[in-house]
Each structure stands twice: as structure tokens, then as C-alpha cells.
Design an enzyme around this catalytic site. Structure first.
Site, short mmCIF file in Angstrom:
data_model
loop_
_atom_site.label_atom_id
_atom_site.label_comp_id
_atom_site.label_asym_id
_atom_site.label_seq_id
_atom_site.Cartn_x
_atom_site.Cartn_y
_atom_site.Cartn_z
N ASN A 271 -19.43 -23.64 33.40
CA ASN A 271 -18.55 -22.93 34.35
C ASN A 271 -17.23 -23.65 34.63
OD1 ASN A 271 -19.93 -20.48 34.98
ND2 ASN A 271 -21.44 -21.71 36.08
N GLN B 67 -22.40 -15.07 31.01
CA GLN B 67 -21.51 -15.73 31.97
C GLN B 67 -20.43 -16.54 31.27
OE1 GLN B 67 -25.20 -16.42 34.70
NE2 GLN B 67 -23.44 -17.20 35.77
N ASP B 68 -20.77 -17.75 30.80
CA ASP B 68 -19.76 -18.49 30.04
C ASP B 68 -20.42 -19.08 28.80
OD1 ASP B 68 -21.19 -20.48 31.37
OD2 ASP B 68 -19.44 -21.75 31.67
N PRO B 69 -19.62 -19.56 27.84
CA PRO B 69 -20.19 -20.04 26.58
C PRO B 69 -21.10 -21.25 26.78
CG PRO B 69 -17.81 -19.70 26.39
CD PRO B 69 -18.15 -19.61 27.85
#
EC number: 3.2.2.27
Length: 230
Positions: A139, A69-71
């Protein structure tokens, strides 16, 4: 304002494949949002690692895509590869569960390091849907436009390559399935490896399934064992 392609530091095969994306209004917006976030505080991963997944896995070498999804948004964690953290950093819970599944699936002992560079160098594109994040704020860059960019990455792989394995874990990743041509690629879906999924990820056997598929199509299987050198 359009980006100058010469300013984009990314592995050459990706620069060519994604040229239209880099010259798009969407990417100009991503850059603007990113620079604003950077001037307001700490952003992860470090700028030089934003495209690390692409730099380690050239376009025509891609055999497997593992979509995140995101880092990670903690200090010294994000390194531009989905699920991966640098050696010496505590292995995050989702990656612990990935290692447990690999052990159950292939009998490979869980490594001490969370660095997945070895996978990337063998053709595993460790791609996050969003490629940056503000420190401590999961996010936080979801609205920057990265999703449009990484959706284009998935589409380009689907359209231009053959027999790639896509591992889609959790609902946000599964939502990307329509971007992939299932008639010429293998889509493997499972729950997310996060402990929040209460173990639903376990038993998916995606790692052995990927290797069986790759071998069937004349490709060298992935050495998932991170305890050995390439």
C-alpha cells in the site's frame, strides 16, 4: 504538467476511453509520484507491465472485472494483473483460496501456475485499485492518485458497456459498488480470499454465477480452467 498522450503505452481502445484521465492533473500527479518512488528504490510491477491488465483485455472485450487492491510487493511476483503471479512463482495464499473455491464451485482441479493471463485474454479485467507499489511496502503508493484513475476505469466500463460481471472481494473492493450501474451489470460481493478472512470467501460460487449471467446475456462464458490452453 500535462502528459503527452503519445507517451502513454497502453492498448489503443483504452487510450481512447481514458483519454481525459491521462490528460488530467491527477494523472500528472500519479506520474510525478511514480517517478519519485522509482528514483528512490525498486517499484513493482516493472514499468512495462503497469498497464498489463488493459493490454491483455481491450475495452470492448471486458466481460468480468476482478478487483484487487495493490500489486504484490515481493520480487518477481507482480505482473500487472490482480492476484496473478508469473509461472514458476509460488502461488500466493489468496490465489490458492481462489483456486479452492473454483474447485468447489466448478470441479476444476487447482493448477500449478499462478499466471492468470488466460483469464485476461478471455475478457477478465484483473484490475488493482492501485497499479504500483514499492518493494517490500504494501500500500505504499495508495496516496499517489491511482484510485482516482481506476475508479474512472470502473465508471467507464459501467457507463459504456453492458452486462459485465464485477467481482468485489473484501471491503475496499465492495466500496466501489456505487460506481457501477447495477441495473445493467451484475455485482457479486464476497469476503476477501485472503486467509486473514478466515474462510469467509468460500461458498460464494462467483465463477459459476458469472458464467450463468454471461450465457444468459448471449456472451461466451469464461473458461476458468487454467490447466488447458485457450
Amino acid at each position: 504538467m500535462q502528459i503527452n498522450l503519445n507517451d502513454v503505452k497502453i492498448e489503443p481502445s483504452w487510450k481512447e476511453v481514458l483519454k481525459d484521465e491521462f490528460l488530467s492533473e491527477n494523472f500528472a500527479r500519479i506520474k510525478e509520484n511514480f517517478l519519485k518512488a522509482k528514483s528512490a528504490g525498486v517499484v513493482y510491477p516493472p514499468s512495462g507491465l503497469i498497464f498489463n491488465a488493459f493490454n491483455l483485455t481491450p475495452f470492448h472485450d471486458v466481460k468480468v472485472v476482478i478487483l484487487g487492491q495493490d500489486p504484490y510487493h515481493g520480487a518477481n511476483q507482480a505482473m500487472g494483473l490482480s492476484f496473478s503471479v508469473p509461472s514458476g512463482v509460488r502461488v500466493p495464499p489468496s490465489l490458492v483460496n481462489i483456486y479452492k473455491e473454483i474447485y468447489a464451485d466448478l470441479g476444476i482441479k487447482e493448477p500449478n501456475s499462478g499466471d492468470l493471463t488466460k483469464w485476461a485474454k478471455q475478457g477478465v479485467l484483473l484490475l488493482n485499485s492501485t497499479l504500483s507499489v514499492s518493494a517490500g511496502a504494501a500500500n505504499s503508493h495508495a496516496s499517489f492518485g491511482w484510485q482516482g484513475f481506476t475508479d474512472a476505469v470502473i465508471r467507464k466500463i459501467s457507463e459504456n458497456l453492458q452486462n459485465v460481471v464485477f467481482m468485489l472481494w473484501g471491503n475496499p473492493a465492495k466500496a466501489k459498488a456505487p460506481l457501477i450501474d447495477a441495473s445493467k451489470h451484475l455485482i457479486l460481493e464476497a469476503a476477501h480470499p485472503s486467509p486473514l478472512a478466515r474462510g469467509a470467501f468460500f461458498g460464494c460460487r462467483h465463477f459459476s454465477k458469472a458464467n450463468i449471467y454471461l450465457a444468459k446475456h448471449g456472451k461466451t462464458p469464461i473458461e476458468w480452467d487454467l490447466n488447458t490452453k485457450i
